[in-house]
Design an enzyme around this catalytic site. Structure first.
Site, PDB file in Angstrom:
ATOM      1  N   CYS A   4       0.861  -1.202   0.000  1.00 44.04           N
ATOM      2  CA  CYS A   4       0.000   0.000   0.000  1.00 44.04           C
ATOM      3  C   CYS A   4       0.892   1.246   0.000  1.00 44.04           C
ATOM      4  O   CYS A   4       1.722   1.433   0.897  1.00 44.04           O
ATOM      5  CB  CYS A   4      -0.907  -0.008   1.232  1.00 44.04           C
ATOM      6  SG  CYS A   4      -1.764   1.569   1.480  1.00 44.04           S
ATOM      7  N   CYS A   7       0.611   3.355   3.164  1.00 42.91           N
ATOM      8  CA  CYS A   7       1.323   2.740   4.292  1.00 42.91           C
ATOM      9  C   CYS A   7       2.815   3.028   4.167  1.00 42.91           C
ATOM     10  O   CYS A   7       3.489   3.292   5.174  1.00 42.91           O
ATOM     11  CB  CYS A   7       1.072   1.234   4.344  1.00 42.91           C
ATOM     12  SG  CYS A   7      -0.566   0.799   4.979  1.00 42.91           S
ATOM     13  N   HIS A  46      -4.006   0.689   8.504  1.00 44.22           N
ATOM     14  CA  HIS A  46      -4.535   0.439   7.163  1.00 44.22           C
ATOM     15  C   HIS A  46      -6.018   0.056   7.215  1.00 44.22           C
ATOM     16  O   HIS A  46      -6.379  -0.998   7.753  1.00 44.22           O
ATOM     17  CB  HIS A  46      -3.745  -0.669   6.459  1.00 44.22           C
ATOM     18  CG  HIS A  46      -4.209  -0.880   5.050  1.00 44.22           C
ATOM     19  ND1 HIS A  46      -3.785  -0.109   3.989  1.00 44.22           N
ATOM     20  CD2 HIS A  46      -5.104  -1.747   4.539  1.00 44.22           C
ATOM     21  CE1 HIS A  46      -4.382  -0.495   2.884  1.00 44.22           C
ATOM     22  NE2 HIS A  46      -5.190  -1.497   3.192  1.00 44.22           N
ATOM     23  N   HIS A  98      -6.460   2.890   0.625  1.00 38.38           N
ATOM     24  CA  HIS A  98      -6.157   3.161   2.039  1.00 38.38           C
ATOM     25  C   HIS A  98      -7.008   4.389   2.335  1.00 38.38           C
ATOM     26  O   HIS A  98      -6.820   5.435   1.688  1.00 38.38           O
ATOM     27  CB  HIS A  98      -4.657   3.448   2.210  1.00 38.38           C
ATOM     28  CG  HIS A  98      -4.232   3.706   3.624  1.00 38.38           C
ATOM     29  ND1 HIS A  98      -3.255   2.975   4.275  1.00 38.38           N
ATOM     30  CD2 HIS A  98      -4.650   4.637   4.530  1.00 38.38           C
ATOM     31  CE1 HIS A  98      -3.087   3.434   5.505  1.00 38.38           C
ATOM     32  NE2 HIS A  98      -3.913   4.452   5.685  1.00 38.38           N
ATOM     33  N   HIS A 100      -8.769   7.680   2.884  1.00 38.26           N
ATOM     34  CA  HIS A 100      -8.188   9.027   2.911  1.00 38.26           C
ATOM     35  C   HIS A 100      -9.247  10.061   2.602  1.00 38.26           C
ATOM     36  O   HIS A 100     -10.207   9.796   1.877  1.00 38.26           O
ATOM     37  CB  HIS A 100      -7.015   9.144   1.930  1.00 38.26           C
ATOM     38  CG  HIS A 100      -7.363   8.802   0.509  1.00 38.26           C
ATOM     39  ND1 HIS A 100      -7.406   7.501   0.062  1.00 38.26           N
ATOM     40  CD2 HIS A 100      -7.690   9.579  -0.547  1.00 38.26           C
ATOM     41  CE1 HIS A 100      -7.734   7.496  -1.219  1.00 38.26           C
ATOM     42  NE2 HIS A 100      -7.925   8.750  -1.620  1.00 38.26           N
TER      43      HIS A 100
HETATM   44  P1  DGP Z   1      -8.409   8.953  -4.717  1.00 35.49           P
HETATM   45  O1  DGP Z   1      -8.699   9.165  -6.180  1.00 35.49           O
HETATM   46  O2  DGP Z   1      -9.473   9.535  -3.846  1.00 35.49           O
HETATM   47  O3  DGP Z   1      -8.076   7.517  -4.391  1.00 35.49           O
HETATM   48  O4  DGP Z   1      -7.105   9.836  -4.431  1.00 35.49           O
HETATM   49  C1  DGP Z   1      -5.811   9.349  -4.378  1.00 35.49           C
HETATM   50  C2  DGP Z   1      -4.910  10.557  -4.368  1.00 35.49           C
HETATM   51  O5  DGP Z   1      -3.626  10.134  -3.963  1.00 35.49           O
HETATM   52  C3  DGP Z   1      -4.729  11.245  -5.723  1.00 35.49           C
HETATM   53  O6  DGP Z   1      -5.236  12.578  -5.655  1.00 35.49           O
HETATM   54  C4  DGP Z   1      -3.226  11.267  -5.962  1.00 35.49           C
HETATM   55  C5  DGP Z   1      -2.658  10.930  -4.608  1.00 35.49           C
HETATM   56  N1  DGP Z   1      -1.446  10.136  -4.659  1.00 35.49           N
HETATM   57  C6  DGP Z   1      -1.268   8.935  -5.287  1.00 35.49           C
HETATM   58  N2  DGP Z   1      -0.024   8.484  -5.099  1.00 35.49           N
HETATM   59  C7  DGP Z   1       0.597   9.404  -4.301  1.00 35.49           C
HETATM   60  C8  DGP Z   1       1.910   9.486  -3.746  1.00 35.49           C
HETATM   61  O7  DGP Z   1       2.769   8.613  -3.933  1.00 35.49           O
HETATM   62  N3  DGP Z   1       2.183  10.585  -2.990  1.00 35.49           N
HETATM   63  C9  DGP Z   1       1.258  11.556  -2.757  1.00 35.49           C
HETATM   64  N4  DGP Z   1       1.629  12.597  -2.009  1.00 35.49           N
HETATM   65  N5  DGP Z   1       0.013  11.504  -3.259  1.00 35.49           N
HETATM   66  C10 DGP Z   1      -0.310  10.453  -4.019  1.00 35.49           C
END
Ligand code: DGP
Length: 114
Positions: A4, A7, A46, A98, A100
């Site tokens: 994840c 995580c 998680h 995960h 959020h």
């Molecule tokens: P959702 O579509 O609600 O699952 O949003 C996931 C969000 O996570 C998306 O806006 C981009 C963000 N994201 C994905 N990978 C990473 C990462 O490695 N670092 C950060 N800071 N954000 C990430």
């Protein structure tokens, strides 16, 4: 959970810009911001999505909301407004499984969700 990405961010195995951390919650800047402030607030434990919440783990939702309030204050959004968004499942566009919440603000957000 081993594979994840959030995580890994929580365990500091991959870098992120952390804006808030306490015992149960971490918050860091979204890699693809849609507004001047775009922070992801996650439980350290998680939990894949809202669908995995139950009486035993749902207490973290209060922690997430209290963190959102503190982050909004720190980011200068208090009194101006901000949006707290959760995408649950494929049809809602959840890409990271995960739990959020997106804290979005720093501009007028209009009628649409983002
Ligand atoms: P959702 O579509 O609600 O699952 O949003 C996931 C969000 O996570 C998306 O806006 C981009 C963000 N994201 C994905 N990978 C990473 C990462 O490695 N670092 C950060 N800071 N954000 C990430």
């Amino acid at each position: 959970m081993a594979d994840c990405i959030f995580c890994k961010i929580i365990n500091k195995e991959i870098p992120s810009t952390i804006v808030y951390e306490d015992e149960t919650v971490m918050a860091f800047r979204d890699i693809k911001p849609v507004a001047p402030v775009h922070v992801l607030i996650v439980p350290k434990k998680h939990i894949p999505s809202v669908e995995a919440l139950d009486r035993d783990n749902a207490g973290v939702l209060a922690d997430i909301h209290l963190a959102a309030k503190k982050i909004a204050e720190k980011e200068g959004l208090s009194g101006k407004g901000f949006r707290l968004i959760n995408n649950c499942g494929k049809d809602a566009g959840q890409t990271v499984f995960h739990l959020h919440y997106h804290l979005i603000g720093g501009r007028e957000l209009g009628e649409k969700l983002i």
